[in-house]
Motif scaffolding. Structure first.
Motif, short mmCIF file in Angstrom:
data_model
loop_
_atom_site.label_atom_id
_atom_site.label_comp_id
_atom_site.label_asym_id
_atom_site.label_seq_id
_atom_site.Cartn_x
_atom_site.Cartn_y
_atom_site.Cartn_z
N ASN A 193 41.75 50.73 -50.13
CA ASN A 193 42.86 50.49 -49.29
C ASN A 193 42.64 49.90 -48.19
O ASN A 193 42.00 50.60 -47.40
CB ASN A 193 43.74 51.63 -49.08
CG ASN A 193 45.00 51.54 -48.21
OD1 ASN A 193 45.22 50.55 -47.54
ND2 ASN A 193 45.81 52.59 -48.27
N PRO A 194 42.85 48.57 -47.75
CA PRO A 194 42.32 48.09 -46.56
C PRO A 194 43.10 48.46 -45.44
O PRO A 194 42.57 48.20 -44.19
CB PRO A 194 42.64 46.48 -46.57
CG PRO A 194 43.86 46.37 -47.66
CD PRO A 194 43.58 47.75 -48.57
N LEU A 195 44.05 49.03 -45.42
CA LEU A 195 45.12 49.75 -44.26
C LEU A 195 44.75 51.10 -44.02
O LEU A 195 45.16 51.56 -43.20
CB LEU A 195 46.60 49.44 -44.53
CG LEU A 195 47.16 48.01 -44.99
CD1 LEU A 195 48.45 48.17 -45.37
CD2 LEU A 195 46.55 47.13 -43.71
N GLU A 196 43.75 51.72 -44.61
CA GLU A 196 43.46 52.81 -44.48
C GLU A 196 42.87 53.34 -42.96
O GLU A 196 42.10 52.29 -42.75
CB GLU A 196 42.49 53.66 -45.55
CG GLU A 196 41.10 53.09 -45.46
CD GLU A 196 40.03 53.47 -46.63
OE1 GLU A 196 40.64 54.63 -47.42
OE2 GLU A 196 39.07 53.32 -46.73
N ARG A 197 42.99 54.45 -42.57
CA ARG A 197 42.21 54.64 -41.04
C ARG A 197 42.15 55.92 -41.06
O ARG A 197 42.60 56.89 -41.64
CB ARG A 197 43.39 54.05 -39.92
CG ARG A 197 44.68 54.76 -39.99
CD ARG A 197 45.52 53.92 -38.92
NE ARG A 197 46.90 54.82 -38.97
CZ ARG A 197 47.19 55.66 -38.22
NH1 ARG A 197 46.23 56.38 -37.62
NH2 ARG A 197 48.41 56.31 -38.54
N THR A 198 41.30 56.26 -40.06
CA THR A 198 40.90 57.63 -39.88
C THR A 198 41.91 58.38 -38.98
O THR A 198 42.68 57.65 -38.08
CB THR A 198 39.49 57.89 -39.14
OG1 THR A 198 39.11 59.28 -39.00
CG2 THR A 198 39.58 57.35 -37.66
N GLY A 199 42.32 59.67 -39.23
CA GLY A 199 43.25 60.20 -38.56
C GLY A 199 44.70 59.95 -38.92
O GLY A 199 45.68 60.19 -38.26
N ASP A 200 44.84 59.33 -40.40
CA ASP A 200 46.06 58.82 -40.52
C ASP A 200 47.36 60.15 -41.00
O ASP A 200 48.00 60.20 -40.65
CB ASP A 200 46.24 57.81 -41.62
CG ASP A 200 45.08 58.14 -42.96
OD1 ASP A 200 44.73 59.24 -42.78
OD2 ASP A 200 44.82 57.31 -43.72
N SER A 201 46.48 61.25 -41.92
CA SER A 201 47.40 62.18 -42.37
C SER A 201 46.55 63.05 -42.98
O SER A 201 45.36 62.73 -43.62
CB SER A 201 48.70 61.93 -43.34
OG SER A 201 48.35 61.57 -44.44
N TRP A 202 46.71 64.50 -43.23
CA TRP A 202 45.94 65.50 -43.87
C TRP A 202 46.09 65.23 -45.17
O TRP A 202 45.42 65.57 -46.11
CB TRP A 202 46.28 66.85 -43.12
CG TRP A 202 47.73 67.36 -43.73
CD1 TRP A 202 48.84 67.53 -42.91
CD2 TRP A 202 48.01 68.06 -44.89
NE1 TRP A 202 49.97 68.30 -43.66
CE2 TRP A 202 49.41 68.43 -44.86
CE3 TRP A 202 47.30 68.15 -46.11
CZ2 TRP A 202 49.85 69.08 -45.98
CZ3 TRP A 202 47.87 68.97 -47.23
CH2 TRP A 202 49.30 69.22 -47.07
N GLN A 203 47.29 64.72 -45.40
CA GLN A 203 47.69 64.45 -47.13
C GLN A 203 46.57 63.38 -47.35
O GLN A 203 46.10 63.78 -48.86
CB GLN A 203 48.98 63.68 -47.17
CG GLN A 203 50.01 65.05 -46.97
CD GLN A 203 50.59 65.17 -45.71
OE1 GLN A 203 50.03 64.56 -44.84
NE2 GLN A 203 51.73 65.87 -45.56
N ASN A 204 46.45 62.36 -46.65
CA ASN A 204 45.34 61.30 -47.13
C ASN A 204 43.95 61.77 -47.25
O ASN A 204 43.00 61.54 -48.14
CB ASN A 204 45.56 60.16 -46.36
CG ASN A 204 46.75 59.40 -46.61
OD1 ASN A 204 47.40 59.45 -47.66
ND2 ASN A 204 46.96 58.52 -45.75
N TYR A 205 43.78 62.81 -46.29
CA TYR A 205 42.34 63.33 -46.28
C TYR A 205 42.37 64.13 -47.62
O TYR A 205 41.27 64.33 -47.93
CB TYR A 205 42.31 64.25 -44.97
CG TYR A 205 41.93 63.58 -43.67
CD1 TYR A 205 42.50 62.31 -43.45
CD2 TYR A 205 40.73 64.03 -42.94
CE1 TYR A 205 42.14 61.83 -42.19
CE2 TYR A 205 40.53 63.55 -41.75
CZ TYR A 205 41.22 62.48 -41.17
OH TYR A 205 40.85 61.76 -40.25
N ALA A 206 43.34 64.99 -48.10
CA ALA A 206 43.08 65.73 -49.30
C ALA A 206 42.94 64.94 -50.38
O ALA A 206 41.95 65.19 -51.48
CB ALA A 206 44.63 66.46 -49.38
N TRP A 207 43.42 63.77 -50.62
CA TRP A 207 42.98 62.91 -51.59
C TRP A 207 41.68 62.29 -51.57
O TRP A 207 41.03 62.03 -52.80
CB TRP A 207 44.02 61.61 -51.59
CG TRP A 207 45.66 61.92 -51.89
CD1 TRP A 207 46.62 61.90 -51.33
CD2 TRP A 207 45.74 62.42 -53.38
NE1 TRP A 207 47.76 62.28 -52.09
CE2 TRP A 207 47.32 62.69 -53.34
CE3 TRP A 207 45.43 62.59 -54.47
CZ2 TRP A 207 48.14 63.04 -54.30
CZ3 TRP A 207 46.06 62.90 -55.61
CH2 TRP A 207 47.47 63.28 -55.43
#
Length: 418
Positions: free
Chosen positions: A206-220
């Motif tokens: 995902n080229p749009l991913e970024r650190t600190g986006d959401s804890w849900q994305n951290y879970a994945w």
């Protein structure tokens, strides 16, 4: 509430650390007794307002985690990791807070953490001249998460792409000494199992991913890093992939795992389905190399089913509605000091022999086989077996069932005999 957890963040910056950071550390290493105190161990310097016993426990946990991390990545930590761990801002004198990095303080106020890394340059070979300072709330194992970022920043000068950086930091966050199973929070597991599986490409490409986006994305990101790092089918490639990503080499998830894409997706979905605290990916790794054969006539299939493993190959290709003979020998125990049980299981059904059919990367519903002399199957495919037990409680099981499966030819009807 857990749903309102603020985000964790990582920042790599070409900055000179302000002298005030050293001032705060020195200040708390002096005779001053009010406010936060400095606690030291071999690899950490932690300024915190945690009570002494809790601060020392944190240091011990961090050291155990770092030992495992250093062994895994094969690089000894070169410099002390400096951390400001804040439990309650009311315990921090204003003059001390004023000397800390404002962005770090703000991250902690929002309930998360921030690692600021300065990379000065490459010294030669694997040696990197870099520094890292951590700001973290004392809650939600944030110090452990940020310590992984700091270790990577100091020793590699990079933490890799976001999916790997944050996924591995979450793996470190959930580390518990001597345990290899899933230790993610219940709210994380509940969230993941309440959602449709996120496509693997959306996590790692995902080229749009970024650190600190959401804890849900951290879970994945945690899911994919935990599975690839623990599953026997993929762990051997995951470590060198990670090292290459940390070294900013031209390598990608697809290039390393492209040939195994369908197998990874299958096991990823199965992991999400069966995940619970204590679940062991290594014990539940799918056996893709097992040889299967159609059982018919005198041709039978033999297998050994381990009590502490997930689904295992019976080596029999079966057909819907057909009847098969079953011969099971052996006993097993479900936990320390537990009574031995046969393939029939105990009174509650625990330990009973179960079956499931695999066909073209799809699974049937599980069905009971037990110790009966014959059984039928719900569909065509390869038969896999396991012993009934909670997915998170397999590791302490002991014992093996020896299983032989044959085909029972239907008796000829009166019409067929004419």
């Amino acid at each position: 509430m857990l749903q309102n957890l603020k985000l964790l963040a990582f920042v790599t910056a070409i900055l000179l650390f302000p002298a005030s950071v050293e001032t705060v550390i020195a200040q708390n290493n002096s005779a001053r007794t009010d406010g936060p105190q400095l606690y030291k161990s071999q690899n950490f310097q932690v300024v915190t307002d945690l009570p002494k016993a809790e601060a020392e426990t944190l240091l011990d946990d961090l050291e155990k985690m770092l030992k495992l991390v250093s062994q895994y990545w094969g690089r000894r930590n070169r410099k002390p990791i400096r951390m400001f761990v804040i439990e309650d801002f009311a315990n921090w004198p204003a003059d001390q807070l004023s000397k800390l990095d404002p962005s770090g303080v703000q991250s902690v106020r929002e309930g998360g953490g921030l690692t600021i890394t300065q990379v000065r340059g490459i010294v030669g070979g694997p040696k990197i001249d870099s520094e890292a300072i951590v700001y973290a709330t004392s809650e939600h194992q944030t110090p452990q998460h940020e310590a992984i970022h700091a270790y990577c920043g100091i020793n590699f000068g990079s933490t890799g792409p976001v999916w790997y950086s944050e996924g591995m930091a979450e793996v470190g966050k959930y580390f518990r000494h001597g345990e290899r199973g899933v230790n993610a929070g219940e709210y994380v597991i509940q969230y993941l199992q309440s959602q449709d599986p996120k496509p693997l490409g959306d996590i790692v490409n995902n080229p749009l991913e970024r650190t600190g986006d959401s804890w849900q994305n951290y879970a994945w990101r945690w899911v994919i890093c935990h599975m690839l790092g623990a599953n026997k089918n993929y762990s051997a490639r995951f470590k060198p992939l990670g090292l290459a990503l940390l070294a900013d080499k031209r390598v990608s998830f697809d290039r390393v795992y492209g040939a195994q894409a369908m197998e990874i997706e299958f096991e990823y979905n199965l992991f999400l389905q069966d995940m619970e605290p204590g679940y062991r990916c290594d014990l539940c790794s799918w056996d893709w190399k097992a040889k299967f054969k159609v059982v018919s006539g005198k041709n039978t299939a033999f297998s050994k089913i381990e009590a502490d493993h997930g689904w295992q190959p019976s080596r029999a290709v079966v057909a819907k509605g057909e009847t098969y003979s079953l011969l099971v020998n052996g006993e097993l125990t479900l936990g320390k000091d537990a009574d031995k049980v046969s393939a029939a299981g105990d009174e509650s059904g625990q330990g009973k022999l179960l079956g499931i059919i695999f066909d073209d990367y799809e699974l049937s519903e599980p069905f009971e086989i037990g110790a009966s002399e014959t059984f039928t199957v719900p569909q065509d495919g390869e038969l896999f077996l396991r012993c009934q037990d909670a997915w998170g409680e397999l590791a302490d099981n002991k014992g093996t069932f020896s299983v032989r499966i044959g085909h029972i030819k239907p008796a000829a009807s009166a019409t067929e005999m004419k």
